[in-house]
Scaffold this active site. Structure first.
Site, PDB file in Angstrom:
ATOM      1  N   GLY A  53       5.365   9.055   7.653  1.00  0.00           N
ATOM      2  CA  GLY A  53       4.264   8.273   7.111  1.00  0.00           C
ATOM      3  C   GLY A  53       4.594   6.787   7.111  1.00  0.00           C
ATOM      4  O   GLY A  53       5.739   6.379   7.333  1.00  0.00           O
ATOM      5  N   CYS A  54       3.582   5.976   6.853  1.00  0.00           N
ATOM      6  CA  CYS A  54       3.766   4.524   6.916  1.00  0.00           C
ATOM      7  C   CYS A  54       4.603   3.998   5.753  1.00  0.00           C
ATOM      8  O   CYS A  54       5.601   3.296   5.954  1.00  0.00           O
ATOM      9  CB  CYS A  54       2.415   3.824   6.985  1.00  0.00           C
TER      10      CYS A  54
END
Length: 346
Positions: A148-149
């Site tokens: 994920g970011c």
């Protein structure tokens, strides 16, 4: 040359994949799927791709996707569960940009994503696609769980400290702020321009679903016998389109360590991690549209606290760019292929 399929390319991460892949010298984009947009030209939805691709969206079809060498899933959480097993059985390599295979504990995943895990049998096969940590495993993997970011920006900032056992692992703090594109392309009142412009707010302070992914990554990297890492994570919404700025705090065990040299040495061979000079403060605009994570390490005067500043583009190094970096490693291409562009300024 590899044949590439993309499932669910109508969202922002799918659009970013297309932007990067259309000029990748080793890639032939074979098909792009969308049930809702089947038959519509990609350039009609994303005019920026006019002249770069004449493909149309098609409905997902396992047999046709199985003709690809690698399939990217840029889909909402839970969607890949139903399609990945059949593709995996047919030997297709898979890079999933959703959270479906990031967390190894199926019950923990279900708790945070509010649905039962639909593909427990492949959790053991999935390799977490953070190249700076798992490059060798990525090269041999058939199934990649793209990070994920927020987890990317936070792990890259904290890993040098934890892997060298330099900080108290039980009192880690991450204040992270993301642009509005991190919430996806679907319409939400809270993400309207008139709602977020000229404003700044925290959200999910009581618990964000990226937290277990981050803690899992940090704990795996710790030396054996260490106290498991625990993180206080508070995400914020920035009134910008793309970019993440994570400010990370940890308490040092060793006040004498040369942190600047530590980070420079740790990331010296990493093509997409830039450790900035001492005293620098990275900005989100310095990574916009690029696959680079820029880090700065700060030790306040007369303090046992270390502060790490970490910036990435949430759609590139935090999603699609990192997915392509994984693909390059999987197929033995130059790791930077298709990702060499500098950031966009202004």
């Amino acid at each position: 040359m590899v044949n590439v399929g993309i499932v669910g390319a109508t969202g922002y991460t799918g659009a970013e994949l297309l932007r990067l892949l259309v000029n990748h010298k080793h890639v032939n984009i074979k098909m792009i799927t969308s049930r809702s947009e089947a038959g519509i030209a990609i350039a009609d939805i994303y005019p920026s791709l006019r002249g770069h691709t004449d493909l149309c969206f098609v409905a997902p079809d396992i047999d046709k996707l199985a003709q690809c060498d690698v399939v990217f899933f840029a889909t909402p959480h839970g969607v890949a569960h139903s399609m990945v097993p059949a593709l995996f059985e047919k030997g297709v390599r898979i890079i999933d940009l959703s959270a479906d295979f990031r967390i190894k504990d199926a019950d923990l995943w279900a708790k945070w994503y509010q649905q039962e895990h639909g593909c427990k049998q492949l959790l053991g096969e999935a390799v977490y696609g953070l190249p700076e940590v798992n490059r060798e495993q990525i090269a041999k993997a058939q199934l990649i769980a793209c990070p994920g970011c927020y987890p990317t920006s936070i792990q890259l900032g904290l890993l040098p400290l934890l892997m060298n056992d330099l900080v108290d692992p039980e009192h880690l703090i991450a204040n992270s702020a993301s642009g509005a594109s991190g919430a996806g392309r679907q319409g939400k009142v809270d993400n309207l321009l008139t709602e977020i412009n000229d404003s700044f707010k925290a959200y999910a302070a009581g618990g964000h679903r990226h937290l277990p992914e981050i803690e899992q990554g940090l704990r795996i990297a710790q030396p054996k016998g260490s106290i498991p890492a625990k993180l206080t994570f508070v995400p914020h919404l920035l009134p910008i389109i793309r970019g993440i700025h994570s400010t990370l705090y940890a308490r040092l065990h060793n006040m004498e360590v040369d942190l600047q040299s530590l980070y420079e040495e740790f990331y010296k061979d990493e093509p997409f991690v830039d450790v900035m000079p001492s005293g620098a403060h990275p900005q989100t605009r310095s990574v916009k549209g690029s696959n680079v994570c820029r880090l700065s390490v700060v030790k306040p005067v007369d303090s046992d606290t270390v502060i790490i500043l970490s910036v990435i583009d949430n759609l590139c190094k935090g999603a699609s760019g990192q997915a392509i970096q994984n693909m390059n490693i999987m197929f033995g291409f130059d790791e930077a292929a298709g990702l060499e562009m500098p950031a966009l300024l202004p």
